[in-house]
Structure formats: C-alpha cells, structure tokens
Design an enzyme around this catalytic site. Structure first.
Site, PDB file in Angstrom:
ATOM      1  N   LYS A  29       0.851  -1.202   0.000  1.00  0.00           N
ATOM      2  CA  LYS A  29       0.000   0.000   0.000  1.00  0.00           C
ATOM      3  C   LYS A  29       0.878   1.241   0.000  1.00  0.00           C
ATOM      4  O   LYS A  29       1.929   1.263   0.676  1.00  0.00           O
ATOM      5  CB  LYS A  29      -0.902  -0.027   1.235  1.00  0.00           C
ATOM      6  CG  LYS A  29      -1.958   1.068   1.268  1.00  0.00           C
ATOM      7  CD  LYS A  29      -2.850   0.941   2.504  1.00  0.00           C
ATOM      8  CE  LYS A  29      -3.979   1.960   2.532  1.00  0.00           C
ATOM      9  NZ  LYS A  29      -4.852   1.802   3.719  1.00  0.00           N
TER      10      LYS A  29
ATOM     11  N   SER B 135      -9.667   1.511   2.629  1.00  0.00           N
ATOM     12  CA  SER B 135      -8.853   2.331   1.753  1.00  0.00           C
ATOM     13  C   SER B 135      -7.755   1.565   1.018  1.00  0.00           C
ATOM     14  O   SER B 135      -7.176   2.091   0.075  1.00  0.00           O
ATOM     15  CB  SER B 135      -8.212   3.473   2.556  1.00  0.00           C
ATOM     16  OG  SER B 135      -7.330   2.970   3.541  1.00  0.00           O
TER      17      SER B 135
ATOM     18  N   SER C 263      -9.740  -0.715   6.824  1.00  0.00           N
ATOM     19  CA  SER C 263      -9.183  -0.591   5.468  1.00  0.00           C
ATOM     20  C   SER C 263      -8.467  -1.810   4.918  1.00  0.00           C
ATOM     21  O   SER C 263      -8.164  -1.846   3.726  1.00  0.00           O
ATOM     22  CB  SER C 263      -8.254   0.606   5.391  1.00  0.00           C
ATOM     23  OG  SER C 263      -9.029   1.769   5.296  1.00  0.00           O
TER      24      SER C 263
HETATM   25  N1  GLN Z   1     -13.137   3.966   6.032  1.00  0.00           N
HETATM   26  C1  GLN Z   1     -12.455   4.328   7.232  1.00  0.00           C
HETATM   27  C2  GLN Z   1     -11.999   5.746   7.140  1.00  0.00           C
HETATM   28  O1  GLN Z   1     -12.209   6.323   6.141  1.00  0.00           O
HETATM   29  C3  GLN Z   1     -11.302   3.415   7.486  1.00  0.00           C
HETATM   30  C4  GLN Z   1     -10.056   3.804   6.798  1.00  0.00           C
HETATM   31  C5  GLN Z   1      -8.868   3.019   7.206  1.00  0.00           C
HETATM   32  O2  GLN Z   1      -8.960   1.985   7.866  1.00  0.00           O
HETATM   33  N2  GLN Z   1      -7.715   3.554   6.849  1.00  0.00           N
HETATM   34  O3  GLN Z   1     -11.466   6.303   8.042  1.00  0.00           O
END
Ligand code: GLN
Length: 434
Positions: free
Chosen positions: A30, A105, A129
């Site tokens: 990532k 994400s 994410s």
């Molecule tokens: N969807 C969540 C957010 O937008 C989780 C994102 C993540 O785990 N980085 O914060």
C-alpha cells in the site's frame, strides 16, 4: 496507472533476499507504507514526488524473508475512505466486477491480489481498510491486534487505531505473511511480544500463525452479535448466516450475544480518527515534505496554498478533527468519543468471557458501484459500522470470503481477544474450507 484494474500507483521492483520462507512470493505494498528509493504517495498530490529514505519495518521483514515487492498500490488519500475513490490518482476497479469499487482504503492491495498481480499485499487498517477491500474483492485480510505489527514507516493517519495487515488469496498465505511481519520492533515503542502481553500459551502457536490455519473448529464457541447484523443488506446477512451455519456443522457452537455500545462506534471512530488526523497531517506544511506552493514570502499564505494539494475528503477531516479538538468543544466531542471507545472495549471484553470469537458480516453492504458514494460521505462512513468497533478496542480480526450474493463477494468478519490471532485464523480457515 496502467495495469488492468488500476491497482498500482507505481510499479517498481524491490528484490528480496535469495532465501527465506517467502522466497518466490510477490508482494504489493500500500502506498502509505514507506519503501526506500520508491516513491510513496499516500494516494495524494501532496506526496506525489516523495521518495522515502528508508523502508517500513514490515517491508524490510518481507524482503529479508525472500519476498519481492512488485509495486505500490492505490489507496484512498491518506487512508481516508472506503472505496479507493478519494485517491488523487483515480479509482481502482474491483476485479470481481470492474464497474464496482474494490473497497478501501487499501483497495489497490486487495485488487492486486484478487487479480493475481501479487501473491500477497500489505494494507493498513485504521477503521477497516484491510478488511473492507478484502471483503469486496473476495480475498482474505487480517487486521492484527494493536501492537503486534510495527507501524514504523507507515505514514500516520490515526496512530492509536491503526495496524499494517496482510491481504492474500487464502487464510494460510495471509497468516504466513503475518508470521514474517509480526513481533516487537525497537523503532515502534507500541509493539509488544504476544507471549509477554497475554502469556506464552495464548500468543503465537508452535509453527507460527500459519500452522493455526487447520480448519479445526470443533468445540469453538462463536458469538453472533445481533447489533452487527441489524441494518445490513439482506443478501449479505443470508450469505454470512449460511457460512456460520457451516461452522456449526463442523462442531462449533454458536450463541447470540449483544454488544450494545457498537451503535456509537462509527461516531466515536470518526471523532477520534479525524482528531488524530488533524494533528498528524499538520506536518505537510510545504517545508518538510512533498509539495510546496511558492507563495510570496508570507509563510501563512504559502502554508495555506500548499495545503490546497489535499483532496476534499482529507480537507473535510482536518477541519472536523481541528474542530473536535478545539478548546471550547474538546469535552463535548473528543472526550465523549474516548468514553464511547472505552465502552466498546469493555463490551468486547465482557463478550470474550463467554465466547472464543465473534462473527458478523465484514461490510453491511455489497460493493458500491463506482461513483455511487463519493458525494455522500455520511453513507460512506456508515458502511464502517462493523469494522470500526474492532479498531476502537484494538482487537485482532480477519475478513474471509463467505460466498457470493448476486455474483458479488461477501466477507465474514471474525474477531478475537487481544493477541489471539491464532484462534481467529483457525476459525477463518474453517470458513474457507467449506
Ligand atoms: N473507512 C475508514 C476511514 O475512512 C477506514 C479507513 C482506514 O482503515 N484507513 O477512516
């Protein structure tokens, strides 16, 4: 991005050592996880040209174990999103249905694995994410216990919530990668040795986490929390219930449980995550990292102009977090959210007095169509209802494919007590074996 599903922001190779448990394995990383000499953009214009001088501990451990990094994967900007559409580099498509999002994400990481472009991928999970894109793309994703995997070299979004975690095609492959990246790191003072944290008999099994993927759930007690099924798409619920039924057929015992606090989890999560983000992202001031607007010599103006490089979702969260932490509102929002977090932690602790693991849908919805949720942030936030409680409580969890509904992948989430990834992995391997 030019690969079939736009999973990669940068396709560059970092060769691993010749020998090791992961020799011959390809890994996608990532793009918020630092790679020495290979740009690390966080999916942001702000860091479009940023090349880190060092690699994250998790990356070093993978290459030391023989894995080869094949590239850096697309993501929601700074990890903020549930669809990978907030990336400054454009969206990634879901290999299971290219008209739909891969989740986020870490959408690029899950898509790369689902498309066979990498054997394993690293994601980061602040509020879901790793698990969300694993569920949407039909692969496996592990969110480790807070402190099991070093965050050194992970560009921070919300430090108190996040962990780096592996994504792979099978539970065993994800567990093998976890075996390599887990364990204390002098560069991250929050890492812990599981044996010290919970006692030698509870932590890492002999043969490592991968050895726990034996499908044996005979005698295991699975808690099924009503709150994490309420409001979920019926097709998701049916698929997940069928998978849990199959666990029963293999000797597991299921019991209904209640986690009353989780109805406040999304709200608490978004106050805490945006608060931490507003502080973390203050470092992108045009002086120390990445993009810099010229300005006319006035520091305030050039700082403000520099920060125009953030996308709309990132700006929204910096504003929300700054507001929640401000003197007049701190007690009303931030302190309350911390109380809710403690309540969620306590609820899970109480539940684990009676059950070994907790099972639910990973995501309450099927993968969104591209563009569907981008203009509706609240809808996107609510999709995190089942994943965020786990981060608030710092627990380990996995998303494993439960089957399909209308031809789309559905993920089942299994949560365990702190540092008991072994039991989570064991239960997930039984779901996969059906
Ligand atoms: N969807 C969540 C957010 O937008 C989780 C994102 C993540 O785990 N980085 O914060």
């Amino acid at each position: 991005m030019s690969d079939e599903y736009d999973a990669f922001i940068t396709e560059e190779t970092i060769e691993g050592d010749d020998e090791g448990p992961l020799s011959g394995t390809t890994v996608a990383v990532k793009d918020n996880i630092s790679t020495a000499g290979v740009r690390t953009t966080c999916g942001s214009e702000m860091l479009a040209d940023y090349v880190p001088p060092y690699s994250a501990t998790a990356v070093e451990r993978l290459t030391d174990a023989g894995a080869t990094v094949v590239g850096k994967t697309n993501m929601d900007e700074f990890g903020m999103g549930t669809t990978t559409e907030t990336s400054a580099f454009g969206p990634t498509r879901n290999p299971a249905d290219p008209e739909r999002v891969p989740g986020g994400s870490s959408g690029g990481s899950a898509a790369a694995v689902a498309a066979g472009e990498a054997d394993v991928a690293l994601g980061s999970d602040t509020g879901g994410s790793v698990r969300c894109p694993a569920a949407f793309c039909g692969v496996v994703g592990i969110k480790p216990t807070y402190g099991l995997v070093s965050r050194y070299g992970l560009v921070a979004y919300a430090n108190s919530l996040e962990q780096i975690g592996p994504i792979a095609g099978t539970v065993e492959e994800a567990a093998e990668a976890l075996d390599v990246i887990a364990g204390p790191d002098p560069n991250d003072g929050t890492t812990r040795d599981p044996a010290e944290a919970v006692g030698a008999d509870a932590g890492v099994p002999e043969g490592g986490y991968a050895a726990a993927a034996d499908g044996d759930v005979d005698g295991l007690t699975v808690g099924v929390p009503t709150e994490l099924f309420e409001g979920a798409d019926e097709r998701v619920v049916e698929t997940v219930e069928a998978a849990i039924g199959d666990l029963e057929a293999r000797g597991a015992e299921t019991t209904e449980i209640s986690l009353p606090s989780v109805e406040h989890a999304v709200q608490a999560y978004y106050v805490i995550a945006t608060s931490e983000a507003s502080s973390n992202l203050a470092r992108f001031d045009g002086v120390r990292y990445g993009h810099r607007a010229e300005g006319d010599g006035n520091w305030n103006e050039s700082f403000a102009e520099t920060r125009e490089a953030f996308g709309a979702e990132v700006k929204r969260r910096i504003l929300l977090g700054t507001y929640a932490l401000s003197a007049g509102y701190h007690d009303k929002y931030y302190a309350k959210a911390q109380d809710a977090r403690e309540w969620v932690r306590q609820d899970f602790e109480d539940a684990f007095a009676d059950v070994d693991v907790i099972a639910s849908p990973t995501m309450p919805v099927l993968p969104f169509e591209l563009g569907e949720s981008l203009d509706d942030p609240l809808r996107m936030y609510l999709a995190d209802a089942n994943t965020t409680p786990v981060n608030l409580a710092n627990l380990p969890a996995i998303s494993v494919p439960a089957g399909e509904a209308d031809g789309l992948p559905v993920g089942l989430q299994i949560v365990g007590p702190k540092f008991d990834e072994a039991t989570v992995i064991r239960a997930a391997s039984a779901v996969e074996d059906r």
